[in-house]
Motif scaffolding. Structure first.
Motif, PDB file in Angstrom:
ATOM      1  N   GLN A 325       3.894   9.331  -4.423  1.00 29.62           N
ATOM      2  CA  GLN A 325       3.057   8.712  -3.388  1.00 29.62           C
ATOM      3  C   GLN A 325       2.041   7.782  -4.023  1.00 29.62           C
ATOM      4  O   GLN A 325       1.799   6.685  -3.546  1.00 29.62           O
ATOM      5  CB  GLN A 325       2.317   9.789  -2.584  1.00 29.62           C
ATOM      6  CG  GLN A 325       3.224  10.607  -1.707  1.00 29.62           C
ATOM      7  CD  GLN A 325       2.442  11.543  -0.802  1.00 29.62           C
ATOM      8  OE1 GLN A 325       1.247  11.747  -0.985  1.00 29.62           O
ATOM      9  NE2 GLN A 325       3.117  12.104   0.173  1.00 29.62           N
ATOM     10  N   MET A 342      -6.884   7.966  -0.413  1.00 32.35           N
ATOM     11  CA  MET A 342      -6.088   7.873   0.825  1.00 32.35           C
ATOM     12  C   MET A 342      -5.262   9.140   1.026  1.00 32.35           C
ATOM     13  O   MET A 342      -5.192   9.684   2.125  1.00 32.35           O
ATOM     14  CB  MET A 342      -5.140   6.662   0.768  1.00 32.35           C
ATOM     15  CG  MET A 342      -5.827   5.333   0.915  1.00 32.35           C
ATOM     16  SD  MET A 342      -4.678   3.961   0.704  1.00 32.35           S
ATOM     17  CE  MET A 342      -4.037   3.807   2.380  1.00 32.35           C
ATOM     18  N   VAL A 343      -4.639   9.601  -0.055  1.00 36.25           N
ATOM     19  CA  VAL A 343      -3.770  10.767   0.052  1.00 36.25           C
ATOM     20  C   VAL A 343      -4.584  12.029   0.358  1.00 36.25           C
ATOM     21  O   VAL A 343      -4.220  12.829   1.223  1.00 36.25           O
ATOM     22  CB  VAL A 343      -2.936  10.948  -1.239  1.00 36.25           C
ATOM     23  CG1 VAL A 343      -2.158  12.249  -1.206  1.00 36.25           C
ATOM     24  CG2 VAL A 343      -1.991   9.769  -1.418  1.00 36.25           C
ATOM     25  N   ALA A 346      -6.085  11.974   3.831  1.00 34.78           N
ATOM     26  CA  ALA A 346      -5.030  12.255   4.805  1.00 34.78           C
ATOM     27  C   ALA A 346      -4.763  13.759   4.862  1.00 34.78           C
ATOM     28  O   ALA A 346      -4.561  14.329   5.933  1.00 34.78           O
ATOM     29  CB  ALA A 346      -3.758  11.502   4.434  1.00 34.78           C
TER      30      ALA A 346
ATOM     31  N   VAL B  90       8.816   5.711  -0.331  1.00 31.58           N
ATOM     32  CA  VAL B  90       8.201   7.035  -0.389  1.00 31.58           C
ATOM     33  C   VAL B  90       7.416   7.336   0.897  1.00 31.58           C
ATOM     34  O   VAL B  90       6.715   6.470   1.420  1.00 31.58           O
ATOM     35  CB  VAL B  90       7.240   7.106  -1.600  1.00 31.58           C
ATOM     36  CG1 VAL B  90       6.607   8.483  -1.721  1.00 31.58           C
ATOM     37  CG2 VAL B  90       7.989   6.744  -2.877  1.00 31.58           C
ATOM     38  N   GLU B  91       7.524   8.554   1.382  1.00 35.94           N
ATOM     39  CA  GLU B  91       6.743   8.971   2.551  1.00 35.94           C
ATOM     40  C   GLU B  91       5.325   9.330   2.112  1.00 35.94           C
ATOM     41  O   GLU B  91       5.142   9.996   1.105  1.00 35.94           O
ATOM     42  CB  GLU B  91       7.386  10.194   3.202  1.00 35.94           C
ATOM     43  CG  GLU B  91       8.785   9.918   3.717  1.00 35.94           C
ATOM     44  CD  GLU B  91       9.365  11.067   4.521  1.00 35.94           C
ATOM     45  OE1 GLU B  91       8.665  12.073   4.715  1.00 35.94           O
ATOM     46  OE2 GLU B  91      10.537  10.935   4.945  1.00 35.94           O
ATOM     47  N   VAL B  92       4.352   8.861   2.866  1.00 34.03           N
ATOM     48  CA  VAL B  92       2.968   9.231   2.572  1.00 34.03           C
ATOM     49  C   VAL B  92       2.380   9.885   3.822  1.00 34.03           C
ATOM     50  O   VAL B  92       1.974   9.200   4.757  1.00 34.03           O
ATOM     51  CB  VAL B  92       2.119   8.013   2.151  1.00 34.03           C
ATOM     52  CG1 VAL B  92       0.767   8.472   1.612  1.00 34.03           C
ATOM     53  CG2 VAL B  92       2.843   7.181   1.105  1.00 34.03           C
ATOM     54  N   ALA B  93       2.369  11.188   3.841  1.00 36.94           N
ATOM     55  CA  ALA B  93       1.927  11.944   5.017  1.00 36.94           C
ATOM     56  C   ALA B  93       0.475  11.633   5.343  1.00 36.94           C
ATOM     57  O   ALA B  93      -0.360  11.529   4.448  1.00 36.94           O
ATOM     58  CB  ALA B  93       2.109  13.434   4.779  1.00 36.94           C
ATOM     59  N   GLY B  94       0.183  11.464   6.620  1.00 36.72           N
ATOM     60  CA  GLY B  94      -1.206  11.332   7.059  1.00 36.72           C
ATOM     61  C   GLY B  94      -1.818   9.952   6.868  1.00 36.72           C
ATOM     62  O   GLY B  94      -2.962   9.729   7.238  1.00 36.72           O
ATOM     63  N   VAL B  95      -1.090   9.020   6.256  1.00 39.78           N
ATOM     64  CA  VAL B  95      -1.616   7.665   6.094  1.00 39.78           C
ATOM     65  C   VAL B  95      -0.847   6.747   7.041  1.00 39.78           C
ATOM     66  O   VAL B  95       0.373   6.622   6.933  1.00 39.78           O
ATOM     67  CB  VAL B  95      -1.479   7.177   4.639  1.00 39.78           C
ATOM     68  CG1 VAL B  95      -1.908   5.720   4.522  1.00 39.78           C
ATOM     69  CG2 VAL B  95      -2.293   8.053   3.691  1.00 39.78           C
ATOM     70  N   ASN B  99      -3.189   1.345   8.455  1.00 40.64           N
ATOM     71  CA  ASN B  99      -4.200   1.551   7.412  1.00 40.64           C
ATOM     72  C   ASN B  99      -3.645   1.147   6.044  1.00 40.64           C
ATOM     73  O   ASN B  99      -4.294   0.448   5.255  1.00 40.64           O
ATOM     74  CB  ASN B  99      -4.627   3.026   7.422  1.00 40.64           C
ATOM     75  CG  ASN B  99      -5.617   3.368   6.311  1.00 40.64           C
ATOM     76  OD1 ASN B  99      -6.255   2.491   5.741  1.00 40.64           O
ATOM     77  ND2 ASN B  99      -5.724   4.654   6.003  1.00 40.64           N
TER      78      ASN B  99
END
Ligand SMILES: Nc1ncnc2c1ncn2[C@@H]1O[C@H](COP(=O)(O)OP(=O)(O)OP(=O)(O)O)[C@@H](O)[C@H]1O
Ligand SMILES: [Mg+2]
Lengths: 377, 253
Positions: A325, A342-343, A346, B90-95, B99
């Motif tokens: 990520q 950011m990660v 989140a 790639v998956e980016v959870a919560g973003v 944004n």
């Protein structure tokens, strides 16, 4: 994320002992279920009676309709909700000379949050806080711990029928603080209790929130956010006692850990008693390991003793920070620090978005960012 | 005018040498296609240029307008004008996508785009790629279908306007309509920004939309033949058998 842990067979919940008498528990050895995750040698002597020599200065900001006062230990309200279930809590209750009481009269909706800032100025201390919210009342109470102290304390919440109480308890201690606290909430009929526990600072912080219901239809929403750094031990032991019909509980705790010997412990005990018919409960704990050397223990424990539940579930997962990520975000020009932010933001968003106290959202978001920056990568 | 120069590039993964001396120069306005069998090292080349931490460059250099790309961090490379559309985004959870796109654009452009014009820009770019505006509120690549992920990569290409773009199998997993839309998206960027493109593919069908100036055959971790668009046609009919010997001992050996 890694898998779930189940331990239905563990009878730790029902075997709980309640007493105001410290001798009922004995000095912890570390072998007890209650203490097996806690480094007893780092408790600053709180496992034995202390001579309080410390000072905690309390700053109060409260709307006019909310009363904040200090009472003697002879006040009958003290100890009415919370009965100690471990020896440190019993020592604290036996050792206090006064207690702080926050009261919201029945049917009153507080016009703004009540802020209690407890600033530790060193030394050892016992503490006690009672928050009473009358029937049909509504209030938000924020308890902030800063400075340093070796503190053993108890907190009681008495929430009247149909009332709504939001409590935010922030452990923003300096790195030397030791804080062991037990909290008990008695949630009235059809009342709502939102409890937010935020642990950022301290050398050792161990908070045990318990929720019990005084009648049917109660709702408890427990949120937790912790950021465990190098050398810190942060332990959160939640217990939801579904002792009344048609109550609902949600427990959502999320923690990020970074650095050598950062240790977080989450215990999530839920007991659904025979009278707890139509209970609806779900608890979740997620840990994000940002670096090597950090350790998270996560033990959900659901014990159901009635055949009629609406829903009962739990989930626990501990995962590493995903370097892929990070690579993906950085490959779009985003600098590493910002990408990490950011990660992690989140990750915590699910908790922060639910707190519902606008005054705190920015502070907590910034606090998380600052914690992240500490590692100085 | 920008130039990406790859010289004698050797790359290892876990001490296994995958790239064995790659030489390739891509300039603004040019489109280079790279074709080659599975496992020949095409993605390794793409990721190494982008700076993926898994890959270790053991020899050679990569220069963007004379600047040493290999000494730059991943984000610096992107800000210098390199872009990689990934084979597996790639998956980016919560973003959220919105944004993410705004943060990326701010980083690459050096200042936050003005909110109003930015919203228009994103909307238009999504419309060009026939993406539902609802994607802006979803989390980055989370639950996206294979084709949706590829469109999202090209959306970023369109918004970030790099000097040199590497598209790693952007066409794989696209249905015929999606292939047309995505190709048009790539062509629109080429037309409006003079981007230099390195297009990794297994199929000539994308090359019918995005015409390459050069075709390179990749085998065993190096380029083994170069030619014009006609080479792609030949590869599609004949396969890579004739290059097996040239490839020498493959990376898997
Ligand atoms: N950790 C590793 N150890 C050994 N070999 C590896 C490792 N990681 C990747 N490889 C090998 O590197 C080679 C090149 O992989 P790469 O992904 O670059 O191929 P590719 O040309 O993009 O293939 P495809 O057309 O299937 O996408 C493969 O043979 C792969 O198995
Ligand atoms: Mg590949």
């Amino acid at each position: 994320m890694a898998g779930q842990t189940h331990s239905h067979t563990d009878q730790t919940v029902t075997r709980r002992v309640y007493s105001r008498d410290p001798d009922a528990f004995g000095v912890p050895t570390g072998r007890e279920e209650e203490w097996r995750f806690t480094p007893l040698d780092r408790l600053g002597g709180l496992t034995r009676p202390i001579q309080p020599d410390g000072k905690i200065v309390v700053d109060v900001q409260a709307p006019a309709e909310v009363s904040v006062r200090t009472v003697g230990t002879d006040d009958p309200a003290i100890g009415g909700v919370h009965t100690p279930s471990n020896q440190v809590s019993a020592l604290a209750l036996a050792g206090i000379h006064e207690a702080m009481v926050v009261s919201v009269p029945a049917e009153v909706a507080a016009s703004g949050p009540t802020f209690l800032t407890m600033r530790g100025e060193g030394g050892s201390q016992y503490g006690h806080l009672l928050v009473e919210v009358g029937a049909g009342a509504a209030a938000v109470v924020v308890v902030d711990h800063v400075g340093t102290a070796t503190l053993a304390s108890n907190v009681e919440y008495r929430i009247g029928a149909g009332a709504a109480l939001t409590v935010v308890s922030i452990q923003d201690w300096e790195p030397t603080a030791v804080h062991v606290e037990s909290q008990t909430a008695l949630v009235g009929r059809d009342a709502r209790f939102k409890h937010v526990l935020v642990t950022l600072g301290g050398a050792l912080v161990r908070i045990s929130p318990t929720v019990r219901f005084a009648g049917p239809g109660g709702d408890a929403d427990l949120l937790g956010l912790y950021f465990t750094d190098t050398g810190q031990h942060q332990e959160h032991r939640v217990f939801i006692d579904h002792n009344a019909p048609r109550c609902r509980s949600r427990v959502t705790y999320k923690g990020a850990l970074q650095g050598e010997d950062a240790h977080a412990v989450w215990i999530g005990d839920v007991l659904i008693r025979p009278e707890g018919v139509d209970t609806d409960t779900y608890e979740l704990n997620r840990n994000l390991l940002l670096t090597e050397g950090a350790r998270a223990d996560s033990v959900p424990n659901l014990e159901i003793t009635t055949g009629e539940v609406l829903g009962a579930g739990h989930a626990s997962a501990t995962g590493r920070f995903d370097d892929l990520q990070l690579f993906y975000l950085m490959s779009r020009g985003i600098p590493e620090t910002e990408a990490r932010q950011m990660v992690v933001r989140a990750f915590f968003a699910e908790v922060i978005d639910k707190i519902g106290v606008p005054e705190l959202v920015e502070r907590l978001t910034t606090a998380v960012d600052d914690e992240l920056a500490k590692v100085g990568r | 005018m920008a130039t990406l120069a790859i010289r004698d590039l050797h790359v290892s993964v876990d001490d296994v040498e995958i790239l064995k001396g790659v030489d390739l120069t891509v300039a603004s306005g040019q489109t280079h296609a790279i074709m080659g069998p599975n496992g020949s090292g095409k993605s390794t080349l793409a990721y190494s240029i982008a700076g993926h931490p898994k890959y270790t460059v053991t020899r050679g250099e990569v220069l963007l307008d004379g600047e040493d790309v290999l000494s730059m961090s991943v984000d610096e490379r992107a800000r210098a004008g390199l872009f990689l559309a990934m084979q597996y985004p790639v998956e980016v959870a919560g973003v959220s996508v919105s944004n993410f796109l705004r943060t990326a654009a701010t980083a690459v452009r050096g200042e936050a785009p003005k909110l109003r014009t930015w919203m228009k820009e994103v909307k238009a770019a999504m419309a060009d790629l026939e993406m539902d505006p609802a994607f802006a509120e979803r989390n980055v690549n989370e639950g996206f279908s294979g084709g949706e992920k590829k469109r999202h990569e090209i959306l970023q290409l369109a918004l970030l306007k790099p000097k040199i773009a590497i598209l790693d199998e952007t066409d794989s997993g696209l249905d015929v309509d999606a292939l047309r839309v995505v190709s048009q998206g790539v062509n629109a960027v080429r037309a409006s920004t003079d981007v230099g493109t390195l297009l990794i593919t297994h199929y000539t069908r994308i090359l019918r939309y995005v015409t390459p100036d050069f075709v390179h055959v990749f085998a065993g971790g190096r380029i083994v033949e170069e030619g014009g668009p006609e080479l792609a046609e030949r590869l599609e009919s004949e396969g890579y058998a004739r290059y097996a010997a040239l490839a020498g001992s493959g990376p898997a050996a």
